[in-house]
Design a protein around this motif. Structure first.
Motif, short mmCIF file in Angstrom:
data_model
loop_
_atom_site.label_atom_id
_atom_site.label_comp_id
_atom_site.label_asym_id
_atom_site.label_seq_id
_atom_site.Cartn_x
_atom_site.Cartn_y
_atom_site.Cartn_z
N PRO A 150 5.96 -2.20 -9.66
CA PRO A 150 5.24 -0.72 -10.82
C PRO A 150 6.35 0.45 -10.58
O PRO A 150 5.75 1.02 -11.49
N LEU A 151 7.33 0.39 -9.64
CA LEU A 151 8.25 1.52 -10.23
C LEU A 151 9.23 1.60 -10.87
O LEU A 151 8.78 2.10 -11.75
N ARG A 191 16.04 5.25 -6.30
CA ARG A 191 16.54 4.92 -5.00
C ARG A 191 16.01 3.85 -4.15
O ARG A 191 16.22 3.26 -3.34
N LEU A 192 14.28 4.18 -4.69
CA LEU A 192 13.44 3.29 -3.76
C LEU A 192 13.72 1.48 -4.43
O LEU A 192 14.02 0.99 -3.32
N ILE A 193 13.62 1.55 -5.41
CA ILE A 193 14.20 0.00 -6.38
C ILE A 193 15.54 -0.52 -5.79
O ILE A 193 16.08 -1.56 -5.38
N ALA A 216 0.61 -0.80 0.03
CA ALA A 216 -0.11 -0.08 -0.21
C ALA A 216 1.17 1.48 0.57
O ALA A 216 0.29 2.18 -0.85
N PHE A 217 1.91 1.19 0.58
CA PHE A 217 2.40 2.54 1.13
C PHE A 217 3.27 2.17 -0.38
O PHE A 217 4.21 3.67 -1.00
N VAL A 218 3.78 1.89 -1.23
CA VAL A 218 4.44 1.78 -2.58
C VAL A 218 3.75 1.81 -3.74
O VAL A 218 3.60 2.60 -4.49
N SER A 219 2.18 1.53 -3.56
CA SER A 219 1.38 2.41 -4.20
C SER A 219 1.42 3.08 -4.28
O SER A 219 1.10 4.08 -5.27
N ALA A 247 4.99 6.50 -6.77
CA ALA A 247 5.14 7.51 -7.83
C ALA A 247 5.81 8.99 -7.31
O ALA A 247 6.56 9.74 -8.23
N LYS A 248 5.87 9.54 -6.29
CA LYS A 248 6.02 11.17 -5.53
C LYS A 248 7.34 11.04 -5.40
O LYS A 248 8.13 12.00 -5.00
#
Length: 627
Positions: free
Chosen positions: A151-152, A72-74, A59-62, A66-67
């Motif tokens: 997703p990212l 870096r998240l990956i 839920a957090f990632v979704s 994108a914001k």
């Protein structure tokens, strides 16, 4: 190398690395089960912890992904996955040397007398320690780290790539990712042949080999390798910018994205789940994935128990034969879609047809059976007659009643009559010569109970090999298994196209996200647990921990194993085909409805034009010309 190419290469490598990790975990299930002396039900819980990790952060990632800085998240996700692999391997360094179940004291020559193993208050706790929690935690960390990758990564790629290049980039990424499972299973096979404490113990004193059900391979070594690979894969993402310039601007695409972003979540969710086609797609995928997850988790154990193959060989055959067939099938399915330019109904027909053909091939596996391994008191009587028993008392016979033998311990010996006895004492053996794997037991009174002449009264360490007919049956099994994997994979791409073309463009991202969430939750977590529970019911001989308590299963009733394992798979797949039939019927109805709408509009337009061909002046109005 420009930044776009760097990202494409880096994302492809991450897809390879995460598939490499996941497949190695699947290949190590049997070794982990034996090392921690846990039943298949419990190993199913550990295996499902990956999806639990996904759920914790999806839920957090979704919402926020994108914001934020997506590369870096990956990169952070890759780091977490690497830590998860290292965490999984930690128990090996805390547990101390592996002490397999045995009642035999090694010596060059001796008389055999039955002795119980020394029992201490702390030994049960030590043998069944809670260090498996590190494996659970490590697998869950892998699930947490894997969440932002797809997703990212795909959204970042789609943002900068030309519209006509996106499909090509995705194909490249997925093709590289397909190679990962093959390497994962090959690494699993290699590690399963290495003794768990390799380098720390003298292998000459180890009296078991990699074919023994007590053997534990160097399961921890592969997790160090996969962790290092994942750590390396995440490095490039820390040096990529938050966004990249678009190769070619598409105004229409921006308009769609903008509209999608302005939508409210709950109304969109209500629209999505009001679509009967989407509901059927979800249900069909869920049931089919449940069958597949249960099958792939315990397939090596099935091959080991049913056909007498070693764990390492079973894993090797999956990696070298089944997985390349799957990769070829996915590519073939994509080629068929492009070559014949199939519509959504055509894609559905291809997917259903390939699924049914592969199901028919799967059904034939039920008849490719081998008889149970001949173990006195469990699958045959002491006179050599077929007799399956789940009761430990049947291990006793007149030939060994005066030996005070343990009925709990599994220390198999192979007699000259081709029958396995649970331990030398139960075979009635009185003396032994040799050392380590070369020990030979003599004057075994129970061997003479079998009316086979001539025979000697000796036995060697280890379980007897299965018959040559079983090896031939295994070859047939592998041929059908590989063909079925190829045919089934041919329908993967068309099935994915059915989903993409059935959903409105403004709901597509939400639809994919919800499908992933539901299928991973209900299709990834429960199946290994209930498959494992069903398999445990077919266990004939449970291992014993150092001071009592049930350990991992040593011997299964292969007929019951096959019936339960394949029967559950058949049931789930059959249900998925019923749902496919309902889905196809609904797709046909929708197609006919859409085909009828333009005709109705055209008819209505013609009627209006005939009535209004003249304006108030009595003249025909001018017609607009659209260029």
């Amino acid at each position: 190398m420009n930044e776009q190419t760097l990202f494409l290469v880096a994302l492809s490598f991450v897809y390879f690395a995460k598939a490499f990790q996941g497949s190695y975990m699947k290949s190590s299930v049997t070794q982990i089960e034996r090392r921690f002396d846990i039943p298949s039900t419990f190993i199913g819980v550990i295996d499902g912890s990956f999806e639990i990790g996904n759920l914790l952060v999806i839920a957090f990632v979704s919402y926020f992904g994108a914001k934020l800085h997506r590369p870096r998240l990956i990169g952070a996700g890759c780091l977490i996955m690497a830590v998860g692999s290292f965490c999984t391997a930690l128990p090996h360094f805390f547990q101390g040397p592996y002490k397999y179940e045995t009642t035999i004291t090694q010596s060059s020559e001796k008389n055999l007398t039955h002795t119980m193993l020394p029992c201490q208050k702390s030994c049960e706790k030590a043998a069944g320690s809670s260090l498996w929690a590190y494996v659970f935690l490590g697998n869950m960390l892998r699930g947490i780290g894997e969440t932002p990758v797809m997703p990212l990564g795909l959204s970042y790629l789609d943002d900068f790539s030309q519209e006509e290049n996106t499909a090509l980039y995705l194909a490249c990424i997925q093709t590289v990712g397909i190679i990962g499972p093959m390497f994962g299973f090959l690494l699993g096979s290699f590690c399963a042949r290495l003794y768990v404490d390799i380098g720390a113990v003298d292998l000459d004193v180890i009296a078991i080999n990699h074919k023994d059900s007590r053997w534990v391979g160097a399961w921890w070594l592969g997790f160090l390798v996969t962790g290092a690979v994942m750590l390396l894969a995440g490095i490039p993402f820390w040096f990529l910018p938050k966004s990249l310039p678009k190769q070619e601007s598409k105004n229409s695409k921006k308009a769609v994205n903008g509209t999608q972003g302005e939508q409210d979540f709950l109304p969109s969710l209500k629209r999505l789940f009001s679509d009967s086609v989407y509901i059927l797609i979800i249900c069909t995928s869920l049931v089919a994935v449940s069958g597949f997850i249960g099958m792939i988790t315990f397939k090596p154990k099935f091959m080991e128990q049913t056909y007498g193959q070693s764990s390492s060989k079973a894993i090797f055959m999956i990696g070298i034969m089944n997985l390349p067939a799957v990769a070829l099938g996915i590519i073939t399915g994509g080629f068929v879609m492009k070559r014949f330019k199939l519509s959504i109904l055509g894609a559905a027909r291809v997917s259903v047809t390939t699924s049914l053909v592969s199901f028919c091939l799967l059904l034939t596996q039920y008849f490719l059976q081998c008889r149970n391994a001949q173990v006195a008191g469990l699958t045959v009587s002491y006179e050599g007659l077929p007799e399956v028993s789940y009761e430990p008392e049947t291990l006793l016979a007149q030939c060994n009643t005066e030996c005070s033998c343990s009925l709990k311990h599994w220390d198999p010996v192979c007699a000259s009559n081709g029958i396995t006895y649970a331990n030398p004492c139960l075979a009635g053996c009185q003396t032994a010569t040799g050392f380590g794997k070369d020990m030979v037991f003599h004057n075994c009174t129970c061997i003479g109970e079998v009316p086979i002449l001539p025979t000697n009264m000796s036995a060697t360490l280890g379980q007897c090999s299965r018959s040559e007919d079983c090896d031939k049956m295994f070859k047939f099994y592998m041929a059908i298994s590989v063909l079925g994997a190829f045919v089934s994979a041919c329908g993967a791409t068309p099935g994915y196209i059915v989903l993409l073309r059935s959903i409105s463009s403004d709901l597509k991202s939400l639809a994919l996200g919800m499908q992933t969430l539901i299928v991973r939750t209900l299709g990834g977590i429960p199946p290994p647990i209930y498959f494992g529970a069903l398999i445990d019911q077919a266990c004939l001989k449970w291992g014993t921990k150092r001071c009592g308590g049930r350990g991992a299963c040593r011997l299964y009733d292969t007929d019951a194993f096959r019936s339960r394992f394949l029967g559950l798979i058949y049931g789930l797949y059959a249900l998925s085909y019923v749902l496919w039939a309902l889905l196809y019927k609904r797709l046909v109805q929708r197609h006919k409805k859409k085909a009828a709408e333009p005709e109705a509009v055209n008819q209505e337009g013609n009627d209006d034009s005939s009535k209004n061909t003249q304006d108030e002046t009595g003249q025909e109005p001018e017609k607009e010309t659209n260029i």
